[in-house]
Design a protein around this motif. Structure first.
Motif, PDB file in Angstrom:
ATOM      1  N   ILE A 318      23.427  46.681  50.688  1.00 51.26           N
ATOM      2  CA  ILE A 318      23.996  46.891  49.215  1.00 51.26           C
ATOM      3  C   ILE A 318      23.264  45.544  48.407  1.00 51.26           C
ATOM      4  N   ASN A 319      22.789  45.909  47.296  1.00 52.74           N
ATOM      5  CA  ASN A 319      22.156  44.762  46.447  1.00 52.74           C
ATOM      6  C   ASN A 319      23.140  44.433  45.299  1.00 52.74           C
ATOM      7  N   ILE A 320      23.985  43.028  45.614  1.00 50.46           N
ATOM      8  CA  ILE A 320      24.899  42.591  44.869  1.00 50.46           C
ATOM      9  C   ILE A 320      24.519  42.468  43.523  1.00 50.46           C
ATOM     10  N   ASP A 321      23.386  42.165  43.084  1.00 49.77           N
ATOM     11  CA  ASP A 321      22.828  42.189  41.806  1.00 49.77           C
ATOM     12  C   ASP A 321      23.125  43.331  40.925  1.00 49.77           C
ATOM     13  N   PHE A 322      23.167  44.600  41.479  1.00 53.43           N
ATOM     14  CA  PHE A 322      23.639  45.814  40.868  1.00 53.43           C
ATOM     15  C   PHE A 322      25.152  45.925  40.733  1.00 53.43           C
ATOM     16  N   PHE A 323      25.960  45.000  40.915  1.00 53.12           N
ATOM     17  CA  PHE A 323      27.231  45.176  40.956  1.00 53.12           C
ATOM     18  C   PHE A 323      27.970  43.775  40.468  1.00 53.12           C
ATOM     19  N   PRO A 324      27.908  43.694  38.934  1.00 50.62           N
ATOM     20  CA  PRO A 324      28.425  42.599  38.434  1.00 50.62           C
ATOM     21  C   PRO A 324      29.794  42.434  38.506  1.00 50.62           C
ATOM     22  N   ASP A 325      30.507  43.614  38.618  1.00 50.92           N
ATOM     23  CA  ASP A 325      31.930  44.166  38.420  1.00 50.92           C
ATOM     24  C   ASP A 325      32.465  43.840  39.851  1.00 50.92           C
ATOM     25  N   VAL A 326      33.439  43.308  40.152  1.00 52.25           N
ATOM     26  CA  VAL A 326      33.951  43.284  41.558  1.00 52.25           C
ATOM     27  C   VAL A 326      34.675  44.670  42.178  1.00 52.25           C
ATOM     28  N   LYS A 327      35.042  45.173  41.063  1.00 47.93           N
ATOM     29  CA  LYS A 327      35.699  46.481  41.606  1.00 47.93           C
ATOM     30  C   LYS A 327      34.814  47.741  41.858  1.00 47.93           C
ATOM     31  N   ASN A 328      33.733  47.688  41.247  1.00 44.15           N
ATOM     32  CA  ASN A 328      32.511  48.555  41.471  1.00 44.15           C
ATOM     33  C   ASN A 328      32.039  48.194  42.832  1.00 44.15           C
ATOM     34  N   LEU A 329      31.942  46.828  43.192  1.00 47.83           N
ATOM     35  CA  LEU A 329      31.488  46.337  44.443  1.00 47.83           C
ATOM     36  C   LEU A 329      32.189  46.764  45.481  1.00 47.83           C
ATOM     37  N   TYR A 330      33.578  46.602  45.591  1.00 45.89           N
ATOM     38  CA  TYR A 330      34.389  47.196  46.370  1.00 45.89           C
ATOM     39  C   TYR A 330      34.297  48.490  46.525  1.00 45.89           C
ATOM     40  N   LYS A 331      34.274  49.308  45.334  1.00 45.30           N
ATOM     41  CA  LYS A 331      33.953  50.780  45.839  1.00 45.30           C
ATOM     42  C   LYS A 331      32.866  50.865  46.728  1.00 45.30           C
ATOM     43  N   GLU A 332      31.814  50.422  46.315  1.00 47.89           N
ATOM     44  CA  GLU A 332      30.401  50.477  46.982  1.00 47.89           C
ATOM     45  C   GLU A 332      30.497  50.202  48.592  1.00 47.89           C
ATOM     46  N   THR A 333      31.373  49.184  48.814  1.00 52.86           N
ATOM     47  CA  THR A 333      31.421  48.731  50.294  1.00 52.86           C
ATOM     48  C   THR A 333      32.433  50.057  50.772  1.00 52.86           C
ATOM     49  N   LEU A 334      33.259  50.486  50.421  1.00 58.51           N
ATOM     50  CA  LEU A 334      34.040  51.397  50.974  1.00 58.51           C
ATOM     51  C   LEU A 334      33.141  52.713  51.043  1.00 58.51           C
ATOM     52  N   ARG A 335      32.254  53.197  50.152  1.00 59.40           N
ATOM     53  CA  ARG A 335      31.339  54.011  50.197  1.00 59.40           C
ATOM     54  C   ARG A 335      30.566  54.175  51.270  1.00 59.40           C
ATOM     55  N   ARG A 336      29.994  52.794  51.572  1.00 61.67           N
ATOM     56  CA  ARG A 336      29.042  52.675  52.934  1.00 61.67           C
ATOM     57  C   ARG A 336      30.057  52.587  54.221  1.00 61.67           C
ATOM     58  N   ASN A 337      31.425  52.758  54.024  1.00 64.93           N
ATOM     59  CA  ASN A 337      32.157  52.454  55.191  1.00 64.93           C
ATOM     60  C   ASN A 337      32.304  51.229  55.812  1.00 64.93           C
ATOM     61  N   ILE A 338      32.163  50.311  54.881  1.00 64.14           N
ATOM     62  CA  ILE A 338      32.445  48.876  55.512  1.00 64.14           C
ATOM     63  C   ILE A 338      33.857  48.396  55.064  1.00 64.14           C
ATOM     64  N   HIS A 339      34.695  48.057  55.953  1.00 66.00           N
ATOM     65  CA  HIS A 339      35.973  47.891  55.795  1.00 66.00           C
ATOM     66  C   HIS A 339      36.366  46.333  56.108  1.00 66.00           C
TER      67      HIS A 339
END
Length: 486
Positions: A318-339
């Protein structure tokens, strides 16, 4: 412990008294420590030592006695034909393991080449009413080891070594700073606000002032007030208190070493902290190479430097620079199966969310000394923003074996920017982020009087010792860790 044993010991004590022996004498003058006496040439006479009896081995005409203290141990020999029958028998009738003895005599080596003091005279120096535990070394009841740390120190070599290393470590750190013209200071533990870190404080009440106070979570804002006041290099050994979860890496009461240098930036501090770690290793362990989790790490070799973004990208994709919003970052972690398994995950700000991601996915993999740099600004409310990229801070952490050992910054000295950031933190706090910082008007006032460029650092003594001695838990690195009331 059976009361029979204690009754027996009290009986012996009364017999000693009736024979005119003082049970708890006032003093005994020694002229050698036990570990120094063991280095003396055979034949050296007039040696006076004292210690606690740790073992007694009886033979018909002679007895071997081992006495010890935290620094070392020494074997003594009591011979019937040298000391006389009366004194020989009195020793056996009245002394127990655990009692204290003072002895005078001369050195010789036994057949097995062990340095031994031949006793010419001895003095009773104190009765132990309880028997020492026999199976202490394999003691599985860890709680008892912490609760009765004095027994653990008496019986366990590893505990002695680790906690003596703590004292040497503190001495070396202090010497390092003082030799480089840093002044040691002390700042208050009782404070109106709990600023200087992201943590939940212990609260207490001041009767005379009729006010609630916090125990400090960090000395930071007071040390920076000293820089405002004209100090240029300061450090403090600060007892800090954080009312948070217990874990193998966290204590609620710990000792932090924090310091500041005017006119430095975080890169100066990086060089300085590397020098300090190498100095402390040399002074405390006489080597810069230590074994951690079965791996040998030579601290004198080059240390890795990696940015927060690159580390998370490397370990999670995950490139955190692409996710300035915490909600989208959270969704990305779930999409990558990171719990991330945190009950408060929905209320976390972006900074604390990224921190959680890093702690779960990246930090455990950092084994050899690594400088982690360029932290997101939401994670560092008191650090200076980077000139090229203001969403990042001029900050580093030193991580070894999955533990953060040192945290350091180029400090934020702009009072208007500081106010904006504390207001943002206060908003997070009111929205349920318990670890967000609170407003600190007194500190802002000090800042408004003007600050030079500053770099500062902080590290916990216990965490550093834990990593350097490869301990399983941080409680092993405190003399008296807190235990539940029985």
């Amino acid at each position: 412990m059976s009361n029979d044993q204690t009754s027996l010991r009290i009986e012996k004590m009364l017999t000693l008294q009736s024979n005119g022996v003082q049970i708890y004498p006032e003093r005994f003058s020694t002229n050698y420590d036990l570990n120094d006496a063991a280095l003396l040439e055979d034949g050296t006479s007039g040696i006076r030592v004292a210690g606690r009896i740790m073992s007694i081995r009886n033979f018909s005409k002679l007895t071997f006695i081992t006495i010890a203290n935290i620094q070392g141990s020494l074997q003594l020999i009591l011979k019937k034909d040298e000391i006389g029958e009366e004194h020989f028998n009195q020793f056996h009738q009245l002394f127990d393991i655990g009692d204290f003895i003072g002895a005078e005599g001369h050195m010789y080596s036994t057949k097995t080449n062990e340095k031994t003091l031949r006793i010419e005279s001895y003095v009773f120096l104190g009765k132990a009413l309880r028997t020492l535990p026999e199976k202490w070394h394999g003691l599985s009841n860890i709680d008892l080891r912490y609760r009765q740390r004095y027994l653990d120190l008496m019986m366990t070599k590893e505990t002695q070594n680790r906690l003596l290393a703590r004292t040497k470590l503190v001495r070396a750190i202090r010497r390092f700073f003082e030799d480089r013209d840093f002044l040691e200071v002390e700042t208050p533990i009782l404070q109106h606000t709990s600023s200087g870190a992201l943590a939940k404080p212990f609260r207490t009440y001041h009767n005379s002032l009729d006010t609630d106070l916090n125990l400090r979570i960090a000395p930071e804002t007071y040390l920076k007030r000293l820089i405002v006041g004209g100090f240029t290099r300061v450090f403090e050994f600060a007892k800090c208190f954080r009312n948070e979860g217990i874990s193998p890496q966290h204590l609620q009461e710990f000792t932090m070493v924090e310091g500041y240098a005017a006119y430095w930036n975080y890169e100066d501090t990086m060089k300085f902290m590397r020098e300090m770690v190498l100095f402390v290793l040399e002074q405390t362990f006489k080597t810069t190479t230590i074994s951690i989790q079965g791996k040998t790490i030579d601290f004198s070799q080059e240390w890795d430097v990696i940015s927060f973004r690159d580390l998370i990208l490397r370990d999670t994709g995950i490139n955190i620079d692409f996710f300035p919003d915490v909600k989208n970052l959270y969704k990305e972690t779930l999409r990558r199966n990171i719990h991330l398994e945190n009950p408060e995950i929905e209320s976390l700000g972006r900074g604390n969310f990224i921190d959680l991601l890093y702690k779960k996915m990246c930090r455990p993999k950092l084994i050899k000394p690594t400088f982690l740099i360029k932290h997101p600004i939401d994670l560092s409310p008191l650090a200076r923003a980077n000139d090229e990229n203001p969403t990042l801070t001029d900050r580093f952490q030193l991580v070894v074996n999955g533990a953060e050992i040192i945290n350091a910054y180029s400090e934020l000295v702009d009072p208007l920017e500081q106010r904006r950031r504390l207001e943002a933190q206060a908003l997070l706090k009111s929205n349920g982020d318990l670890e967000a910082m609170e407003m600190d008007e007194d500190y802002l006032t000090a800042m408004e009087y003007g600050m030079p460029p500053i770099s500062g650092w902080g590290f916990g003594i216990e965490r550093l010792l834990m990593v350097l001695t490869d301990s399983d838990t941080i409680k092993d690195c405190v003399l008296f860790p807190l235990t539940k009331k029985q």
